[in-house]
Design an enzyme around this catalytic site. Structure first.
Site, PDB file in Angstrom:
ATOM      1  CG  ASP A  59      -2.101   0.959   1.064  1.00 26.46           C
ATOM      2  OD1 ASP A  59      -1.869   2.111   0.651  1.00 26.46           O
ATOM      3  OD2 ASP A  59      -3.242   0.558   1.340  1.00 26.46           O
ATOM      4  CG  ASN A  67      -7.780   6.345   5.891  1.00 28.93           C
ATOM      5  OD1 ASN A  67      -6.593   6.599   5.717  1.00 28.93           O
ATOM      6  ND2 ASN A  67      -8.677   6.480   4.929  1.00 28.93           N
ATOM      7  NE  ARG A  70     -13.035   2.855   4.803  1.00 29.92           N
ATOM      8  CZ  ARG A  70     -12.677   4.115   4.677  1.00 29.92           C
ATOM      9  NH1 ARG A  70     -13.012   5.001   5.625  1.00 29.92           N
ATOM     10  NH2 ARG A  70     -11.994   4.530   3.625  1.00 29.92           N
ATOM     11  CB  CYS A 189     -15.777   4.403   0.729  1.00 29.10           C
ATOM     12  SG  CYS A 189     -15.982   2.617   0.511  1.00 29.10           S
ATOM     13  CB  CYS A 316     -10.929  14.269  -4.309  1.00 29.59           C
ATOM     14  SG  CYS A 316      -9.640  13.013  -4.204  1.00 29.59           S
TER      15      CYS A 316
END
Length: 348
Positions: A59, A67, A70, A189, A316
């Site tokens: 990642d 974040n 979750r 999401c 964003c």
């Protein structure tokens, strides 16, 4: 007699059909988890706890405040730190017997084959379609299995792709389910939301498929997709035909130019760059840093707004939607210089 360092696994080894040989297969296994977010956290935690011997977590993203609801491996103190590095540090404390490796580079067409070939099974915990297709194509070519998971709002999906059937054929893969997806038309999401518990549920299901595959116990979700609704707590199985999509090569990944906030600010100040907010109307109204505003799915209808003589910085909340906007612009208006704001609007 059980090995001394296997005492922690005694409860799972007491299961019918789950013996020392099954545990040894877990210990000898090499797993690649791509994505250390909402799905990757529970997948990595349970595979580490179960005693999978070698786990690589890939990642290139950093922890952000949005974040934390979750992605349960992280705390507020981790904001700004690389997810894969933090995850490996936490999981090493959970089970020091497991060898954990972090990859902080983006998965691309240049490195995906090597990563896939050096592992026994791949777990797709990503949140973008380009990487999903990239992983899918690589595992099909390498004849490796891949465990798929996806979540959005209250619904999740789980499957295992590319398993050898009894007749020697291969089970369905991601392209058999979704031959082609326009990422700009699919909400994520950040825009549509996701209930945090769904990430844990689907992530645990993914880990369950990995364990079943490695220990050769029970029936796999091969040739089918499990769809789970967290509101009704109901699930259904969708059966798929065997693999009928021909994949012979890996498509080159599209490079996205990113730009740091400080460099973008300097460009805005001297007039050489212009900001473009690609978030929803609601997000823009709540807070913005200026510039033009189009929602991602509106961008294709407003291409005539962009001047080839100027440079544009799309932003964003995290950098993911702005990256998709940049890809679209590179495809439709290659003569226009475009960048994605690294880390999203919070870095401004």
């Amino acid at each position: 007699m059980m090995q001394p360092d296997w005492e922690r696994y005694s409860c799972q080894m007491a299961l019918p059909g789950f013996d020392e040989k099954a545990q040894q297969r877990l210990q000898d296994a090499r797993i690649l988890i791509v994505g250390a977010g909402g799905l990757g956290c529970p997948v990595a935690q349970y595979l580490t706890a179960a005693g999978v011997g070698n786990i690589t977590i890939a990642d290139d993203d950093a922890v952000s405040e949005s974040n934390l609801h979750r992605q349960i491996l992280y705390t507020p103190a981790d904001i700004g730190s690389l997810k894969s590095v933090v995850a490996c540090e936490r999981l090493s404390l959970q089970n020091p017997q497991v060898k954990l490796s972090a990859i902080t580079k983006r998965i691309t067409s240049g490195n995906v084959s090597q990563l896939v070939n050096s592992n026994d099974i791949i777990v797709d915990c990503t949140d973008n379609f380009e990487t999903r297709y990239l992983l899918n194509d690589a595992v099909v070519i390498a004849a490796k299995p891949l465990v798929y998971g996806a979540i959005y709002q209250f619904e999740g999906q789980v499957a295992i792709w590319n398993i050898v059937n009894a007749d020697g054929s291969r089970s369905a893969n991601y392209r058999d389910l979704y031959p082609q997806v326009d990422a700009t038309q699919i909400p994520n999401c950040a825009t549509g939301g996701v209930i945090p518990t769904l990430a844990g549920i689907i992530g645990c299901m993914q880990a369950n498929e990995v364990i079943k595959y490695l220990t050769q116990t029970r029936e796999l979700l091969a040739g089918k997709v499990l769809v789970f609704d967290a509101q009704t707590m109901q699930s259904r199985i969708i059966k798929l035909n065997n693999n009928n999509t021909v994949i012979t090569s890996i498509q080159p990944t599209q490079e996205v130019g990113v730009i740091d906030a400080e460099i973008a600010k300097a460009g805005i100040a001297d007039g050489s760059m212009q900001l473009v907010d690609i978030r929803t109307d609601q997000e823009h109204d709540e807070f913005n840093i200026g510039g033009m505003h189009f929602e991602l799915d509106e961008l294709a209808d407003n291409l005539d707004t962009f001047d080839p003589q100027k440079s544009y910085v799309f932003y964003c909340s995290s950098g993911k939607r702005s990256a998709e906007a940049v890809k679209l612009m590179q495809e439709k208006l290659p003569q226009v210089k475009v960048y994605s704001l690294k880390g999203g609007v919070s870095t401004w």
